[in-house]
Design an enzyme around this catalytic site. Structure first.
Site, PDB file in Angstrom:
ATOM      1  N   GLY A  71       0.807  -1.212   0.000  1.00  0.00           N
ATOM      2  CA  GLY A  71       0.000   0.000   0.000  1.00  0.00           C
ATOM      3  C   GLY A  71       0.843   1.265   0.000  1.00  0.00           C
ATOM      4  O   GLY A  71       0.539   2.235  -0.701  1.00  0.00           O
ATOM      5  N   THR A  72       1.905   1.254   0.770  1.00  0.00           N
ATOM      6  CA  THR A  72       2.755   2.446   0.864  1.00  0.00           C
ATOM      7  C   THR A  72       3.341   2.787  -0.507  1.00  0.00           C
ATOM      8  O   THR A  72       3.315   3.949  -0.937  1.00  0.00           O
ATOM      9  CB  THR A  72       3.895   2.194   1.878  1.00  0.00           C
ATOM     10  N   ASN A 153      -8.189   3.618   8.338  1.00  0.00           N
ATOM     11  CA  ASN A 153      -7.535   2.504   9.035  1.00  0.00           C
ATOM     12  C   ASN A 153      -7.686   2.579  10.546  1.00  0.00           C
ATOM     13  O   ASN A 153      -7.596   1.567  11.230  1.00  0.00           O
ATOM     14  CB  ASN A 153      -6.049   2.436   8.672  1.00  0.00           C
ATOM     15  N   GLN A 181      -7.714  -0.566   3.361  1.00  0.00           N
ATOM     16  CA  GLN A 181      -8.526  -1.188   4.419  1.00  0.00           C
ATOM     17  C   GLN A 181      -9.844  -1.763   3.896  1.00  0.00           C
ATOM     18  O   GLN A 181     -10.536  -2.458   4.633  1.00  0.00           O
ATOM     19  CB  GLN A 181      -8.835  -0.162   5.522  1.00  0.00           C
ATOM     20  N   SER A 201      -3.356  -3.522  -0.652  1.00  0.00           N
ATOM     21  CA  SER A 201      -2.191  -4.237  -0.146  1.00  0.00           C
ATOM     22  C   SER A 201      -2.544  -5.695   0.175  1.00  0.00           C
ATOM     23  O   SER A 201      -3.605  -5.955   0.761  1.00  0.00           O
ATOM     24  CB  SER A 201      -1.755  -3.517   1.130  1.00  0.00           C
ATOM     25  N   HIS A 203      -1.355  -7.877   2.363  1.00  0.00           N
ATOM     26  CA  HIS A 203      -1.392  -8.403   3.738  1.00  0.00           C
ATOM     27  C   HIS A 203      -2.594  -7.932   4.542  1.00  0.00           C
ATOM     28  O   HIS A 203      -2.759  -8.320   5.696  1.00  0.00           O
ATOM     29  CB  HIS A 203      -0.082  -8.087   4.473  1.00  0.00           C
ATOM     30  N   THR A 239      12.128  -7.265 -11.415  1.00  0.00           N
ATOM     31  CA  THR A 239      11.564  -8.612 -11.597  1.00  0.00           C
ATOM     32  C   THR A 239      10.405  -8.823 -10.635  1.00  0.00           C
ATOM     33  O   THR A 239      10.519  -8.535  -9.441  1.00  0.00           O
ATOM     34  CB  THR A 239      12.663  -9.674 -11.380  1.00  0.00           C
ATOM     35  N   CYS A 325       1.307   1.656  12.164  1.00  0.00           N
ATOM     36  CA  CYS A 325       2.639   2.171  11.862  1.00  0.00           C
ATOM     37  C   CYS A 325       3.105   3.132  12.944  1.00  0.00           C
ATOM     38  O   CYS A 325       4.292   3.357  13.112  1.00  0.00           O
ATOM     39  CB  CYS A 325       2.633   2.858  10.513  1.00  0.00           C
TER      40      CYS A 325
HETATM   41  C1  PLP Z   1      -5.108   3.034   4.805  1.00  0.00           C
HETATM   42  C2  PLP Z   1      -3.733   2.474   4.643  1.00  0.00           C
HETATM   43  N1  PLP Z   1      -2.955   2.900   3.638  1.00  0.00           N
HETATM   44  C3  PLP Z   1      -1.712   2.416   3.447  1.00  0.00           C
HETATM   45  C4  PLP Z   1      -1.175   1.471   4.281  1.00  0.00           C
HETATM   46  C5  PLP Z   1       0.195   0.946   4.027  1.00  0.00           C
HETATM   47  O1  PLP Z   1       0.130  -0.331   3.454  1.00  0.00           O
HETATM   48  P1  PLP Z   1       1.397  -1.330   3.484  1.00  0.00           P
HETATM   49  O2  PLP Z   1       1.551  -1.780   4.885  1.00  0.00           O
HETATM   50  O3  PLP Z   1       1.019  -2.434   2.552  1.00  0.00           O
HETATM   51  O4  PLP Z   1       2.556  -0.544   2.978  1.00  0.00           O
HETATM   52  C6  PLP Z   1      -1.931   1.011   5.367  1.00  0.00           C
HETATM   53  C7  PLP Z   1      -1.358   0.041   6.340  1.00  0.00           C
HETATM   54  O5  PLP Z   1      -1.661   0.060   7.508  1.00  0.00           O
HETATM   55  C8  PLP Z   1      -3.251   1.510   5.540  1.00  0.00           C
HETATM   56  O6  PLP Z   1      -4.025   1.081   6.539  1.00  0.00           O
END
Ligand code: PLP
Length: 379
Positions: A71-72, A153, A181, A201, A203, A239, A325
């Site tokens: 996601g990031t 989130n 989310q 994302s 995970h 890759t 985070c």
């Molecule tokens: C709303 C939201 N955006 C982005 C992210 C970041 O995703 P990733 O952990 O896959 O980098 C998160 C992770 O907690 C999230 O909740």
């Protein structure tokens, strides 16, 4: 009782189907998907299949799906990618976002700002809902992108994306939503939402960590962040992580099949949790009526979230305060502050997030332990 995991919004355990699919790829598909020989073709075919499954989950064209590391990266790739495209054409760049976004969006915007972009953060109301009028007023002739999350989130609030994206479409402004989310948990259709770009994302939907998706509708101008071998149609060189992509494909398929049942299960559990927490004197709920079924954010006046969290952890219950985070940080949540909570209320707030494997017994045990701990702290 086994330790109880109530932090699904931070990350989900991997689905068995995804794990098996990944192991098969790791063992059997040794080729580089860019290679022309049979080994390469096999790996490429596996990616193609996963891309279709993932596109199906969000009602997108498979050609508009780009794999990233999570996601990031997806959030950074769209925001910085639009900014760099504008910069390369010497065009001004104004970005509209909200005060309650994940740091992946806020920090990417801040980075662009440091290089000359202008950023407007639209306020939210007390439920965390982006104010539509303020959003409309923030749109300008030089607005290059609007980025508003689909579901928050920390508090689970679902934003009115369809209405907000419509305002952008009238003005020809690309609209991105961070749906990390939401995807896999509630129905998400890029067509119905009217979005031009969307991040999610692996995970967070019972897939592997370190894999994500950026959907970009054809026609949106974005400069790639990573250049090199030209993989992912030039949008993301490097890759491909074939096992993770296949694992995400399996997780996506499973989510589509089990979503409705899961929503009902979680709504049921959440109602119970809500009633139990309401019975605690001085408790308050954070978030909107329209929210993710598994995300539950509450506080108890006069009791710090940190203390609650630690005591719950000692008793075997894993919950979180603030976003994952930022967990461990004493800073009050920017989301709760934007919703009008005081720093004390924000520091007292805890997120409990339920998921596919959460049982009623676990919620009953959690609610009982929570009441005991609150009583003990007060004494
Ligand atoms: C709303 C939201 N955006 C982005 C992210 C970041 O995703 P990733 O952990 O896959 O980098 C998160 C992770 O907690 C999230 O909740």
């Amino acid at each position: 009782m086994k330790p109880v995991y109530l932090d699904y919004a931070a990350t989900t355990p991997m689905a068995e189907e995804a794990r098996i699919a990944m192991q098969e790829v790791e063992r059997d598909f040794i080729g580089n998907p860019s290679s022309v020989h049979a080994f390469g073709q096999e790996a490429r075919a596996a990616i193609r299949k996963a891309r279709m499954e993932i596109a199906d989950l969000i009602d997108a064209d498979p050609e508009d799906i780009f794999f990233t590391s999570g996601g990031t990266e997806s959030d950074n790739a769209i925001i910085k990618g639009v900014f760099f495209d504008r910069k390369s054409r010497s065009l001004p760049c104004h970005i509209v976002t909200s005060r309650v976004e994940h740091s992946a969006v806020l920090e990417a915007c801040a980075f662009c700002e440091s290089l000359g972009a202008e950023v407007t953060q639209v306020p939210v109301d007390s439920e965390g809902i982006v104010q539509k009028e303020a959003f409309a007023q923030s749109l300008r002739a030089d607005t290059a992108l609007a980025s508003i999350m689909l579901a928050n989130n920390e508090v689970g609030t679902i934003e009115p994306i369809r209405e907000l994206s419509a305002l952008c479409r009238e003005r020809n402004i690309p609209f991105h939503t961070d749906a990390v989310q939401a995807v896999g948990h509630i129905p998400v259709s890029v067509r119905e939402l009217g979005v031009d770009a969307l991040s999610f994302s692996g995970h967070k939907l019972y897939g592997p960590k370190g894999i994500g998706v950026l959907y970009i509708r054809k026609g949106v101008n974005v400069s790639p962040l990573l250049t090199g071998g030209g993989q992912e149609r030039g949008m993301r060189s490097g890759t491909e992580n074939v096992p993770a992509i296949v694992g995400l494909g399996a997780a996506a398929r499973l989510s589509r099949q089990s979503m409705q049942q899961e929503i009902e299960h979680l709504t049921d559990l959440q109602e119970y949790l809500k009633a139990s927490i309401a019975s605690i004197e001085g408790s308050f709920l954070n978030g909107a009526r329209t929210k993710l079924p598994g995300n539950f954010n509450f506080g108890v006046h006069g009791i710090s979230a940190e203390e609650l969290l630690m005591r719950l952890d000692l008793e075997g219950f894993a919950v979180s305060a603030g976003s994952a985070c930022n967990a461990g940080a004493v800073e009050p949540s920017h989301v709760l502050l934007a919703m009008g909570r005081t720093p004390e209320e924000a520091r007292a707030s805890v997120r409990v997030s339920l998921g596919r494997f959460t049982t009623k017994d676990e919620i009953l045990a959690f609610a009982a332990k929570l009441c005991d701990i609150v009583r003990e702290i007060r004494q």
